[in-house]
Design a protein around this motif. Structure first.
Motif, mmCIF file in Angstrom:
data_model
loop_
_atom_site.group_PDB
_atom_site.id
_atom_site.type_symbol
_atom_site.label_atom_id
_atom_site.label_comp_id
_atom_site.label_asym_id
_atom_site.label_seq_id
_atom_site.Cartn_x
_atom_site.Cartn_y
_atom_site.Cartn_z
ATOM 1 N N MET A 113 1.068 -0.863 -0.052
ATOM 2 C CA MET A 113 -0.016 0.127 0.136
ATOM 3 C C MET A 113 0.918 1.488 0.019
ATOM 4 S SD MET A 113 -2.822 1.455 0.005
ATOM 5 C CE MET A 113 -3.935 1.053 0.013
ATOM 6 N N CYS A 114 0.621 1.591 -1.147
ATOM 7 C CA CYS A 114 1.440 3.375 -0.752
ATOM 8 C C CYS A 114 1.286 4.010 0.421
ATOM 9 C CB CYS A 114 0.940 3.619 -2.560
ATOM 10 S SG CYS A 114 -0.489 4.717 -2.590
ATOM 11 N N VAL A 115 0.468 4.183 0.992
ATOM 12 C CA VAL A 115 0.303 4.681 2.430
ATOM 13 C C VAL A 115 0.230 3.603 3.425
ATOM 14 C CG1 VAL A 115 -1.805 6.605 3.035
ATOM 15 C CG2 VAL A 115 -1.195 6.820 0.972
ATOM 16 N N ASP A 116 0.427 4.549 4.762
ATOM 17 C CA ASP A 116 0.375 2.983 6.065
ATOM 18 C C ASP A 116 -1.089 3.821 6.038
ATOM 19 O OD1 ASP A 116 0.330 2.480 8.332
ATOM 20 O OD2 ASP A 116 1.872 2.950 8.953
ATOM 21 N N GLN A 117 -2.135 2.703 6.083
ATOM 22 C CA GLN A 117 -3.444 3.375 6.212
ATOM 23 C C GLN A 117 -3.694 3.187 8.166
ATOM 24 O OE1 GLN A 117 -6.720 3.947 4.715
ATOM 25 N NE2 GLN A 117 -4.300 3.932 3.466
ATOM 26 N N ASP A 118 -2.297 2.218 8.882
ATOM 27 C CA ASP A 118 -3.025 2.128 10.300
ATOM 28 C C ASP A 118 -2.085 4.062 10.446
ATOM 29 O OD1 ASP A 118 -3.743 0.024 10.651
ATOM 30 O OD2 ASP A 118 -1.427 -1.332 10.497
ATOM 31 N N ASN A 119 -1.351 4.351 10.287
ATOM 32 C CA ASN A 119 -1.486 5.736 10.345
ATOM 33 C C ASN A 119 -2.314 6.933 10.388
ATOM 34 O OD1 ASN A 119 1.214 7.508 11.203
ATOM 35 N ND2 ASN A 119 1.384 8.000 9.196
ATOM 36 N N LEU A 120 -2.389 6.377 9.310
ATOM 37 C CA LEU A 120 -3.981 7.426 9.010
ATOM 38 C C LEU A 120 -4.907 7.476 9.807
ATOM 39 C CD1 LEU A 120 -4.072 7.718 4.525
ATOM 40 C CD2 LEU A 120 -3.066 9.207 6.621
ATOM 41 N N ASN A 121 -5.039 6.214 10.556
ATOM 42 C CA ASN A 121 -6.469 5.820 10.964
ATOM 43 C C ASN A 121 -6.108 6.297 12.425
ATOM 44 O OD1 ASN A 121 -7.687 4.431 9.533
ATOM 45 N ND2 ASN A 121 -6.925 2.992 9.476
ATOM 46 N N MET A 122 -4.734 6.109 13.083
ATOM 47 C CA MET A 122 -4.141 7.256 14.153
ATOM 48 C C MET A 122 -4.628 8.444 14.267
ATOM 49 S SD MET A 122 -0.088 6.565 15.965
ATOM 50 C CE MET A 122 -0.140 8.079 14.457
ATOM 51 N N LEU A 141 -7.314 16.261 10.417
ATOM 52 C CA LEU A 141 -6.708 14.798 9.894
ATOM 53 C C LEU A 141 -7.213 15.619 8.409
ATOM 54 C CD1 LEU A 141 -4.487 13.633 8.821
ATOM 55 C CD2 LEU A 141 -6.258 11.728 9.135
ATOM 56 N N LYS A 142 -8.590 16.380 7.855
ATOM 57 C CA LYS A 142 -8.489 16.280 6.832
ATOM 58 C C LYS A 142 -7.859 17.967 6.343
ATOM 59 C CE LYS A 142 -13.494 15.347 7.414
ATOM 60 N NZ LYS A 142 -14.447 16.425 7.369
ATOM 61 N N GLU A 143 -7.497 18.812 6.679
ATOM 62 C CA GLU A 143 -6.963 20.145 6.264
ATOM 63 C C GLU A 143 -5.795 19.748 6.146
ATOM 64 O OE1 GLU A 143 -7.315 23.275 8.865
ATOM 65 O OE2 GLU A 143 -9.297 22.352 9.883
ATOM 66 N N VAL A 144 -5.145 18.702 6.846
ATOM 67 C CA VAL A 144 -3.062 18.257 6.280
ATOM 68 C C VAL A 144 -3.775 17.236 4.900
ATOM 69 C CG1 VAL A 144 -1.526 16.629 7.488
ATOM 70 C CG2 VAL A 144 -3.014 18.040 9.185
ATOM 71 N N LEU A 145 -4.324 16.649 5.015
ATOM 72 C CA LEU A 145 -4.490 15.721 3.156
ATOM 73 C C LEU A 145 -4.813 16.742 2.882
ATOM 74 C CD1 LEU A 145 -5.971 12.352 5.066
ATOM 75 C CD2 LEU A 145 -3.601 13.227 4.673
ATOM 76 N N ASN A 197 -0.775 6.919 -6.832
ATOM 77 C CA ASN A 197 -1.274 6.693 -6.194
ATOM 78 C C ASN A 197 -1.193 6.844 -4.440
ATOM 79 O OD1 ASN A 197 -0.319 4.790 -8.254
ATOM 80 N ND2 ASN A 197 1.398 4.153 -7.573
ATOM 81 N N VAL A 198 -1.022 7.768 -4.375
ATOM 82 C CA VAL A 198 -1.375 7.995 -3.123
ATOM 83 C C VAL A 198 -1.882 9.111 -2.984
ATOM 84 C CG1 VAL A 198 -0.676 10.003 -1.603
ATOM 85 C CG2 VAL A 198 1.231 8.305 -2.467
ATOM 86 N N THR A 199 -2.614 10.124 -4.171
ATOM 87 C CA THR A 199 -3.271 11.194 -4.155
ATOM 88 C C THR A 199 -4.958 10.282 -3.925
ATOM 89 O OG1 THR A 199 -2.456 12.794 -5.163
ATOM 90 C CG2 THR A 199 -4.559 12.621 -5.766
ATOM 91 N N ALA A 200 -4.723 9.041 -4.825
ATOM 92 C CA ALA A 200 -5.626 8.342 -4.992
ATOM 93 C C ALA A 200 -6.552 7.837 -3.766
ATOM 94 C CB ALA A 200 -5.685 7.001 -6.712
ATOM 95 N N ALA A 201 -5.472 7.168 -3.084
ATOM 96 C CA ALA A 201 -5.286 6.337 -1.024
ATOM 97 C C ALA A 201 -5.890 7.656 -0.736
ATOM 98 C CB ALA A 201 -4.524 5.571 -0.839
ATOM 99 N N LEU A 202 -5.516 8.649 -0.581
ATOM 100 C CA LEU A 202 -6.150 9.942 0.012
ATOM 101 C C LEU A 202 -7.208 10.277 0.334
ATOM 102 C CD1 LEU A 202 -3.282 11.946 0.472
ATOM 103 C CD2 LEU A 202 -3.473 9.924 2.337
#
Length: 113
Positions: free
Chosen positions: A1-10, A19-23, A101-106
């Protein structure tokens, strides 16, 4: 995965809607950074390549991208010698593809808010 989903969830648990603003900041600034890197390569501005790839490296690391920071570091390090070489263009192509890829995941992750 191109983005760490666990990190995003944390991060979502810790900082919530901020987090929305950061992304969103990453999503809105990364195209400009890619363009600046491309222009710097075209004008043989190694310092510009180094600066803009460094900036993209940091912002992508902050949002939990797994491969993109390493690709940016590779280009940033190559630019430190002060000379733009033909290898920069394929390196940038990899960065652009991974940024997509990262953009799509975000964008998918943002749908969970």
């Amino acid at each position: 995965m191109c983005v760490d989903q666990d990190n995003l969830n944390m991060l979502k648990e810790i900082i919530g809607d901020d987090l929305k603003e950061v992304l969103d900041a990453f999503l809105s600034t990364s195209p400009s950074l890619l363009e600046q890197i491309e222009r710097s390569i075209a004008s043989e501005d190694a310092a510009g390549v180094q600066l803009h790839s460094h900036t993209l490296k940091g912002s992508s690391a902050n949002i939990g991208a797994t491969e993109l920071p390493n690709l940016c570091l590779e280009l940033e390090s190559a630019a430190k010698n002060g000379v733009v070489t033909p290898e920069f263009s394929p390196m940038l192509a990899k960065i652009k593809a991974e940024t997509m890829n990262v953009t799509a995941a975000l964008e998918d992750f943002l749908k969970t808010f």
